[in-house]
Design a protein around this motif. Structure first.
Motif, PDB file in Angstrom:
ATOM      1  N   TYR A   7     -87.723 -46.049 -11.497  1.00  0.00           N
ATOM      2  CA  TYR A   7     -88.176 -46.399 -10.158  1.00  0.00           C
ATOM      3  C   TYR A   7     -87.716 -45.308  -9.188  1.00  0.00           C
ATOM      4  O   TYR A   7     -86.712 -44.628  -9.429  1.00  0.00           O
ATOM      5  N   PRO A   8     -88.414 -45.141  -8.061  1.00  0.00           N
ATOM      6  CA  PRO A   8     -87.943 -44.169  -7.052  1.00  0.00           C
ATOM      7  C   PRO A   8     -86.734 -44.715  -6.302  1.00  0.00           C
ATOM      8  O   PRO A   8     -86.578 -45.929  -6.136  1.00  0.00           O
ATOM      9  N   PHE A   9     -85.874 -43.815  -5.849  1.00  0.00           N
ATOM     10  CA  PHE A   9     -84.668 -44.188  -5.114  1.00  0.00           C
ATOM     11  C   PHE A   9     -84.521 -43.238  -3.921  1.00  0.00           C
ATOM     12  O   PHE A   9     -84.587 -42.003  -4.092  1.00  0.00           O
ATOM     13  N   ASP A  10     -84.307 -43.805  -2.706  1.00  0.00           N
ATOM     14  CA  ASP A  10     -84.267 -42.985  -1.480  1.00  0.00           C
ATOM     15  C   ASP A  10     -82.975 -42.198  -1.362  1.00  0.00           C
ATOM     16  O   ASP A  10     -82.979 -41.044  -0.936  1.00  0.00           O
ATOM     17  N   GLY A  11     -81.848 -42.812  -1.691  1.00  0.00           N
ATOM     18  CA  GLY A  11     -80.568 -42.115  -1.619  1.00  0.00           C
ATOM     19  C   GLY A  11     -80.134 -41.768  -0.214  1.00  0.00           C
ATOM     20  O   GLY A  11     -79.711 -40.643   0.049  1.00  0.00           O
ATOM     21  N   HIS A  12     -80.248 -42.721   0.734  1.00  0.00           N
ATOM     22  CA  HIS A  12     -79.848 -42.465   2.120  1.00  0.00           C
ATOM     23  C   HIS A  12     -78.329 -42.473   2.282  1.00  0.00           C
ATOM     24  O   HIS A  12     -77.799 -41.794   3.158  1.00  0.00           O
ATOM     25  N   MET A  66     -84.216 -39.721  -5.858  1.00  0.00           N
ATOM     26  CA  MET A  66     -85.002 -39.331  -7.028  1.00  0.00           C
ATOM     27  C   MET A  66     -86.371 -39.981  -6.944  1.00  0.00           C
ATOM     28  O   MET A  66     -86.562 -41.017  -6.287  1.00  0.00           O
ATOM     29  N   LYS A  67     -87.310 -39.340  -7.615  1.00  0.00           N
ATOM     30  CA  LYS A  67     -88.674 -39.837  -7.681  1.00  0.00           C
ATOM     31  C   LYS A  67     -88.920 -40.479  -9.045  1.00  0.00           C
ATOM     32  O   LYS A  67     -88.228 -40.180 -10.023  1.00  0.00           O
ATOM     33  N   GLU A  68     -89.904 -41.340  -9.101  1.00  0.00           N
ATOM     34  CA  GLU A  68     -90.251 -42.000 -10.358  1.00  0.00           C
ATOM     35  C   GLU A  68     -90.711 -40.959 -11.373  1.00  0.00           C
ATOM     36  O   GLU A  68     -91.546 -40.113 -11.098  1.00  0.00           O
ATOM     37  N   GLY A  69     -90.112 -41.028 -12.590  1.00  0.00           N
ATOM     38  CA  GLY A  69     -90.440 -40.086 -13.640  1.00  0.00           C
ATOM     39  C   GLY A  69     -89.622 -38.817 -13.624  1.00  0.00           C
ATOM     40  O   GLY A  69     -89.783 -37.974 -14.511  1.00  0.00           O
ATOM     41  N   GLU A  70     -88.752 -38.638 -12.634  1.00  0.00           N
ATOM     42  CA  GLU A  70     -87.946 -37.426 -12.554  1.00  0.00           C
ATOM     43  C   GLU A  70     -86.832 -37.453 -13.611  1.00  0.00           C
ATOM     44  O   GLU A  70     -86.205 -38.494 -13.843  1.00  0.00           O
ATOM     45  N   VAL A  71     -86.570 -36.329 -14.258  1.00  0.00           N
ATOM     46  CA  VAL A  71     -85.549 -36.213 -15.309  1.00  0.00           C
ATOM     47  C   VAL A  71     -84.319 -35.552 -14.708  1.00  0.00           C
ATOM     48  O   VAL A  71     -84.425 -34.493 -14.075  1.00  0.00           O
ATOM     49  N   LEU A  72     -83.141 -36.161 -14.902  1.00  0.00           N
ATOM     50  CA  LEU A  72     -81.875 -35.663 -14.379  1.00  0.00           C
ATOM     51  C   LEU A  72     -80.869 -35.530 -15.510  1.00  0.00           C
ATOM     52  O   LEU A  72     -81.005 -36.169 -16.573  1.00  0.00           O
ATOM     53  N   TYR A  73     -79.829 -34.701 -15.276  1.00  0.00           N
ATOM     54  CA  TYR A  73     -78.709 -34.612 -16.205  1.00  0.00           C
ATOM     55  C   TYR A  73     -77.696 -35.703 -15.863  1.00  0.00           C
ATOM     56  O   TYR A  73     -77.394 -35.946 -14.692  1.00  0.00           O
TER      57      TYR A  73
END
Length: 574
Positions: A516-521, A528-535
């Motif tokens: 899911y997308p997350f705003d991170g305010h 992060m955006k939906e489908g984004e890959v992170l470490y």
């Protein structure tokens, strides 16, 4: 002057008449009456008025051209002039300023074209139309006078001609009566009564012939007098007036020609100034200044990133060969992974410094340090100006209050108290704002200085001898001098402070994909955006948050329920 000459027959005619003799029997031809020249002058004066009106039409069309030209120039200037809604949108580059100065000069040039059109319309076209109307009226009056004089002369000539014909007829009758009387008087057979009757008829005819002779002589004398007056006084006067009228028309055209040129010549100095202004605008273009504006506008204040350290993976092999011992291995969680090569160097985790704290950007923390410093300084200057205005207003209210207290008839001092209280409140608010912005400004200036110091110390650390530990905490050649690189994390995992930003980044232990997308305010979180890959660099500790990193080195916490985590095998085993 349009003149007259005496012909061989004794008649007076215009000087332009052809020198032919008058027909026999004293007949009065039209050429000798001057009627043909009168018609020629009628045509000539009408042509002069038509020519004047034709020139007036030419001037009118020229005025329309000037007006349309000026209108199109103004529309062009309006089209390319900037529509600035705020002070920040004002042009700063010299090329832009020069272009806008050229537009202003072009707008003034269009105004001068309008002045030319207005001057031509008032001084030339309007004057021509007024004069044309007066000229038509004057010409009509002179032609009517000429026609009346010609008609009167014709009437006198007819009266004289009638009396002449009557005299001629009576003379013939008298001659017949005389012949009859002489014939009867010489006839022996004629009676005395017939002779007496013929004699009486002769006397009657002779008397009537004498009367007609006297009448003819009087009419002839009258006609000759009127003819002399007509050709020497009346007609020359009328023609002189027509000549003066035509000459005035010629002079008026000459004046209008001159006025037509003067309308253009009057604005030449101002047009020259407009063109000089355009040239000065072109000379004001400064490429160095434009380049400096770009530098000042985009200057971030960041130091360039440091050199990447060398990571020696062969130390364990060399140590085993040299002393047969194996150094204490690093924690599995600190294992170097190829995914951690991005953003490994010491320095800032965010591109423009610390991540914005929430949606509020009142302190301009979303800007680079140098731009943030400029914005804060501008705001402080504006607040100081507002504070000065409020201070001046307070002083004015205090003075007015003193005047009211000394002269109650001028006003009530108590009526100024609410306004004075409001002004004092505004001053307190402005002082607080200034203090707050000055604190932010000091913070920015301090951070810029600290970054410079850290950069200097980092350059010194890179001068260590080969074989000593790298910034990641590898071992030295001497087992007794081994030093751990990363400092222990004592702060709460949800807190990001400046110390954390200056530490070495943690190695990746896996990766995750955003479900899911997350705003991170919030502070310390990572959007992060939906489908984004992170470490993944730190697992969930039971509080529902997982620490992750982007490929550009940006780190933060994301909700564990929002991601699908995949850990490395070595991490799972530990």
């Amino acid at each position: 002057m349009w003149g007259w000459t005496r012909r061989a027959c004794g008649k007076i005619t215009h000087s332009s008449c052809s020198p032919v003799r008058c027909p026999a029997e004293g007949a009065r031809c039209q050429e000798h009456s001057g009627q043909d020249q009168f018609d020629n002058l009628d045509k000539h004066t009408q042509w002069g008025i038509d020519f004047l009106e034709r020139y007036a039409k030419f001037v009118k069309e020229r005025i329309e051209i000037e007006q349309n030209y000026a209108k199109q120039l103004r529309n062009l200037v309006k089209k390319y002039c900037p529509k600035r809604s705020s002070k920040e949108e004002e042009p700063r580059f010299t090329t832009c300023l020069a272009f806008f100065n050229i537009l202003n000069e072009l707008n003034d040039y269009a105004g001068q074209r309008e002045v030319v059109a207005e001057e031509m319309g008032h001084r030339v076209y309007g004057e021509l139309m007024r004069y044309s109307h007066d000229l038509k009226t004057e010409r009509k009056m002179h032609l009517q006078e000429g026609r009346k004089a010609q008609q009167y002369l014709d009437m006198c000539w007819k009266q004289m001609d009638n009396s002449k014909k009557k005299f001629e007829r009576e003379c013939r009758e008298a001659e017949k009566a005389q012949q009859s009387y002489e014939r009867l008087d010489n006839d022996t057979n004629a009676t005395k009564a017939d002779v007496e009757k013929a004699k009486q008829q002769l006397n009657l005819r002779t008397h009537m012939a004498d009367e007609n002779k006297n009448e003819y002589a009087a009419q002839l004398q009258n006609f000759n007098g009127e003819q002399h007056k007509h050709f020497y006084i009346v007609i020359p006067q009328i023609y002189k007036q027509l000549q003066e009228m035509d000459e005035r028309r010629t002079v008026k055209l000459s004046e209008c020609y001159k006025g037509f040129a003067d309308s253009e010549r009057k604005v030449i100095p101002i047009i020259s100034k407009c063109l000089e202004g355009m040239i000065l605008a072109a000379k004001s273009v400064d490429e160095r200044r434009d380049s400096q504006i770009v530098i000042d506008c985009f200057k971030s204040g960041f130091e360039p990133p440091g050199d990447f350290p060398f990571e020696d993976y062969s130390q364990n092999i060399y140590r085993t060969i040299s002393d047969g011992t194996i150094s204490t291995p690093k924690q599995e969680g600190m294992k170097i992974d190829s995914k951690t090569t991005v953003g490994k160097a010491k320095g800032k985790l965010w591109l423009f410094g610390k991540k914005p704290k929430g949606p509020a950007l009142e302190d301009f923390s979303h800007l680079p340090p140098e731009q943030r410093r400029k914005k804060l300084q501008q705001r402080i200057d504006e607040l100081n100006r507002e504070l000065q205005k409020e201070t001046d207003q307070k002083d004015a209210l205090i003075k007015m209050k003193d005047v009211y207290e000394k002269n109650p008839q001028m006003g009530d001092p108590g009526s100024l108290q609410p306004k004075l209280a409001e002004t004092m409140s505004n001053m307190d608010r402005l002082r607080m704002e200034i203090h707050k912005n000055e604190a932010w400004l000091s913070e920015v200036e301090g951070k810029v200085a600290a970054r410079g110091d850290r950069r200097h110390s980092s350059d010194i650390n890179h001068l260590v001898t080969q074989g000593r530990e790298s910034p990641e905490g590898s071992y030295t050649d001497d087992a007794n001098q081994e030093v751990r690189g990363p400092q222990q994390q004592h702060a709460h995992p949800n807190e990001f402070d400046d110390e954390f930003e200056d530490d070495d980044p943690l190695p990746a232990i896996g990766h995750c994909k955003a479900i899911y997308p997350f705003d991170g305010h919030n502070e310390g979180t990572l959007a992060m955006k939906e489908g984004e890959v992170l470490y993944v660099i730190e697992e969930d500790k039971g509080d529902g948050w997982t620490r992750a990193r982007r490929q550009n080195g940006e780190e933060g916490y994301v909700p564990t329920s929002y991601i699908d985590v995949t850990l490395e095998k070595s991490s799972k085993g530990s």
